[in-house]
Design an enzyme around this catalytic site. Structure first.
Site, short mmCIF file in Angstrom:
data_model
loop_
_atom_site.label_atom_id
_atom_site.label_comp_id
_atom_site.label_asym_id
_atom_site.label_seq_id
_atom_site.Cartn_x
_atom_site.Cartn_y
_atom_site.Cartn_z
N ASP A 235 1.67 7.17 -3.94
CA ASP A 235 1.31 6.07 -3.05
C ASP A 235 1.86 6.40 -1.67
O ASP A 235 3.01 6.81 -1.53
CB ASP A 235 1.92 4.78 -3.59
CG ASP A 235 1.78 3.63 -2.62
OD1 ASP A 235 0.68 3.07 -2.52
OD2 ASP A 235 2.79 3.31 -1.95
N ASP B 238 -6.14 7.89 6.69
CA ASP B 238 -7.53 7.80 6.23
C ASP B 238 -7.56 6.95 4.96
O ASP B 238 -7.80 7.45 3.86
CB ASP B 238 -8.07 9.21 5.97
CG ASP B 238 -9.56 9.21 5.65
OD1 ASP B 238 -10.22 8.18 5.89
OD2 ASP B 238 -10.05 10.23 5.14
#
Length: 545
Positions: free
Chosen positions: A368, A390
């Site tokens: 993560d 992104d």
């Protein structure tokens, strides 16, 4: 689950095939099983609604509030069945097993063939809630007939069995049913367990209290429900393939459920490649280069030897970065190893990203992004000249922490002196509040900001992290219909200063981006500006789904 205490009136003792203590135990076992099944139905509705409709907070609130309200109605309606509690409970469980077991199939079908599943979600939430609410009054009546324990002790036993069952159901859903069986088969299996438990209790323990017609009716209903659920389970793979064709078209080449999301690839060999993540169009070969050129190249103006990409497991942002020969290293942090594996091994997608996974300058870490940045601590200070974010649209609930002030503070720590951060921030034309909240959050984290936009070409599909399969962006406005151009919003940021939006002198030849295009994008973004917006934080997220 129990929604209120119900005390049954005295009734004549039931004629049981077992001792009263054993009968009481069997009823509590069924309470346990029914509670587990009921919670699985609730979680399944929440999970599927979040996937199909989006914004998990809203969907969870709608499902749970409707179900709790309906449970109260079910408790009231159950009063009419208490005189025939055994047969009433058997019919309630059969109906609950049928509705709960088929709910996932019906929701997915309405989404695939009708394009809308909200009304089906509301209907299932209410109907399943009514049936769950009717369980406890009927079970209370049955257990009082089996054993003459005081009402307080009976209620305590029912609560204990109910809550422990809910615990088991809540844990079984994410750790057993979803990974082993998937949502559709998992719901069908839960329904089968539900109808067997309810039918067995009534037909065996209370069978002597039933008339011949009632026994025949319950047996027939339970057999029919099991037959329907079994038939659906046998056909579920065919159903999934047909539903995918309805949603994605006939060109589906790859469809996999990873530990994180559903990943679907269409086209590639005989047409433009499209990559969908959880039903949202993540990449369209038609114009993905416009999005990725606008995201990456303005940030590469300046020193760019070491680059960090957060998200972007498809490898397309990395492709643009690695076009600069003086880039020494690119680190990509991707949550889903399945996406990275597909980007590395699928011939069409690997060709589109120009085989970046084989470049010696490129490495990937699976984590993560927030947790990864936090774990860098002081050891990662100043490690990167450029950071590119992104990530999925901030309006998608699981992504809100990746657009928080805390996240950007963590990102600022890994930037070298004079480094830049490029952020995809959603479409400013149709979701200006979301876009400018991202910009305000970056400023609150100590960044100077330069907002700009980029236009995609007119096409049947949009692209980028916040696009759905029908060419609409996540905000619900048209983004890429015929004759309508998509827009993507970006923010270029630098710690303590306002970075200039432009291209590096050594920028490679680009297909869509040039200085006049960037200047126009800055003006388009500025025309949508909203001022004095508060930043988004972990404890007070400001992004609507």
């Amino acid at each position: 689950m129990i929604d209120q205490s119900v005390v049954a009136p005295p009734d004549s003792a039931a004629r049981l095939p077992v001792r009263p203590s054993a009968g009481r135990f069997l009823i509590l076992v069924v309470v346990f099983v029914c509670a587990a099944c009921g919670l699985v139905y609730e979680l399944e509705l929440v999970a599927l609604a979040s996937y199909l409709i989006g914004d998990s907070v809203t969907q969870a609130s709608v499902v749970l509030s409707l179900m709790v309200f309906a449970m109260g109605l079910g408790s009231l309606l159950a009063k009419r069945l208490r005189c025939r509690a055994a047969v009433g409970f058997g019919l309630v469980e059969a109906a609950l097993a049928l509705l709960g077991g088929l709910s996932a199939l019906v929701l997915y079908a309405t989404f695939a063939w009708m394009g809308e599943s909200r009304y089906a979600l509301i209907g299932f939430s209410l109907s399943i809630g009514v049936l769950i609410g009717a369980e406890i009054p009927l079970l209370m009546t049955l257990i009082q007939r089996v054993s003459r324990q005081d009402a307080g002790g009976t209620v305590a036993d029912l609560f204990a069995a109910d809550y422990v069952g809910a615990l088991v159901g809540g844990l079984a859903f994410p750790f057993l049913l979803l990974p082993w069986f998937g949502q559709l088969t998992g719901a069908l299996l839960t329904g089968a367990v539900n109808v067997v438990a309810g039918g067995a209790l009534v037909l065996w323990v209370f069978g002597r209290d039933l008339t011949g017609r009632e026994r025949g009716l319950l047996l027939l209903v339970n057999v029919l429900v099991l037959a329907v659920l079994a038939t659906a389970a046998v056909l579920v793979d065919d159903f999934e393939r047909a539903a995918r064709r309805a949603v994605y078209g006939d060109g589906v080449r790859v469809a996999v459920q990873t530990d994180v999301q559903e990943v679907v690839l269409t086209g590639g060999a005989e047409g433009p490649l499209d990559l969908y993540l959880d039903g949202r169009l993540r990449v369209s070969e038609r114009d993905e280069y416009r999005y990725h050129e606008a995201l990456v190249h303005p940030a590469m103006r300046g020193r760019h030897a070491r680059v960090l990409i957060l998200g972007g497991g498809d490898g397309l942002a990395a492709r643009e970065v690695l076009r600069y020969p003086d880039v020494r290293s690119v680190t990509l942090v991707e949550l889903d190893p399945g996406v990275a594996r597909l980007a590395r091994t699928d011939p069409a997608l690997a060709a589109l990203n120009e085989h970046v996974y084989g470049d010696p300058r490129f490495r990937v870490e699976y984590a993560d992004a927030f947790t990864w940045l936090r774990g860098r601590g002081t050891a990662g200070a100043g490690a990167y000249d450029v950071v590119i974010s992104d990530l999925p649209n901030p309006g998608i609930t699981p992504s809100t922490k990746l657009y928080s002030e805390e996240f950007y503070v963590l990102a600022s720590r890994v930037l070298a002196e004079g480094g830049r951060l490029a952020v995809h921030a959603g479409p400013p034309a149709v979701r200006p509040r979301t876009y400018w909240t991202v910009e305000a959050t970056l400023r609150a984290a100590g960044f100077g900001t330069s907002p700009y936009t980029a236009k995609g070409r007119a096409a049947g599909f949009g692209t980028g992290p916040d696009r759905s399969h029908d060419g609409k962006n996540a905000g619900g406005a048209e983004g890429a219909g015929e004759g309508v151009r998509t827009d993507w919003g970006f923010v270029l940021a630098a710690a303590g200063r306002t970075p200039a939006v432009g291209l590096a002198p050594d920028a490679p030849r680009l297909r869509s981006l040039a200085p006049p295009v960037l200047e126009a994008g800055i003006l388009r973004a500025e025309r949508t500006r909203l001022r004095d917006l508060p930043p988004s934080t972990l404890v007070h997220p400001r992004y609507a789904g």
